[in-house]
Write an enzyme that holds these catalytic residues in place. Sequence first.
Site, PDB file in Angstrom:
ATOM      1  N   ASP A 209       0.843  -1.195   0.000  1.00 29.72           N
ATOM      2  CA  ASP A 209       0.000   0.000   0.000  1.00 29.72           C
ATOM      3  C   ASP A 209       0.877   1.243   0.000  1.00 29.72           C
ATOM      4  OD1 ASP A 209       0.210   1.121   3.031  1.00 29.72           O
ATOM      5  OD2 ASP A 209       0.304  -1.067   3.032  1.00 29.72           O
ATOM      6  N   ASP A 211       0.717   3.608   2.424  1.00 31.90           N
ATOM      7  CA  ASP A 211       0.577   4.208   3.740  1.00 31.90           C
ATOM      8  C   ASP A 211      -0.546   5.250   3.667  1.00 31.90           C
ATOM      9  OD1 ASP A 211       1.731   3.866   6.402  1.00 31.90           O
ATOM     10  OD2 ASP A 211       2.293   5.966   6.263  1.00 31.90           O
TER      11      ASP A 211
END
Length: 289
Positions: A209, A211
């Site tokens: 991802d 973050d």
Amino acid sequence: MQTVIGIMGGSGLYEIAGLEGAEWVSVDTPWGAPSDHFFIGTLNGVRMVFLPRHGRGHVHSPSSVPYRANIDAMKRLGVTDLFSLSATGSFREEMAPGDFVVVDQFIDRTYAREKSFFGPGCVAHVSVAHPTCPRLSDAAQAAAEAEGIRVHRGGTYLAMEGPQFSTLAESKMYREIWNADVIGMTNMPEAKLAREAELCYASIAMVTDYDSWHPDHGEVDVTKIIATMTGNADKARGLVARLPGLLGADRADCPHGCDKALEFAILTRAEHRDADLVAKLDAVAGRML
């Protein structure tokens, strides 16, 4: 010396396929029980030792992982070259979910973990200026490229305590001011302990991802992370399968000195060392003690 490859599997990676004569083995250490049993076998003529860092079923949080026991047990089992695979968030647009990053630096923001095998009664200071082994990082990069994985060589891993993900303010600080590249919760103190145990260590960050800093992605979405993590685990198994062929069965001394890290590190004079602590260091520092 014979090569023994250790694999520390992160979130989503709980087993390694294809090992010949493989079995789950329990290991006792003076630092307590490791995260789980160790899956030990042979691949392409090279002995491999696998440990799921969080335990099968993901029973350990990042803070409760028994890091000292895990590294001590790897050393007891004869591991010479240790590869860490872990799920991370990314602070860089170009390091996208599904990409791998061969980490070469760390920023340690953890605070609730034992970070050294040494202490009162036997003091040692090892250098972690360059905390990963370039030789193993070369192998990790080559294995990833051979598997068709998009891989980035070099990056700074921000190790946070967790288990919560970052606030937006923290995410921006780590990215814009501290210049970190990926963020995770488990490579520290693991890398420091591996250096104390004189193990060559490489860190492979598997990006899940962006973050919370990314304007188009917002906060971390655990459902999306799990989906990406599943794909990353499949890629990681392919990468691991290529390591024996790249490292070979016969191992020379590390040209970067990882396996001699304690050479001048232990400062406590022999007559002043604590006997109980020295006994606990039999695997980690037996070469020097």
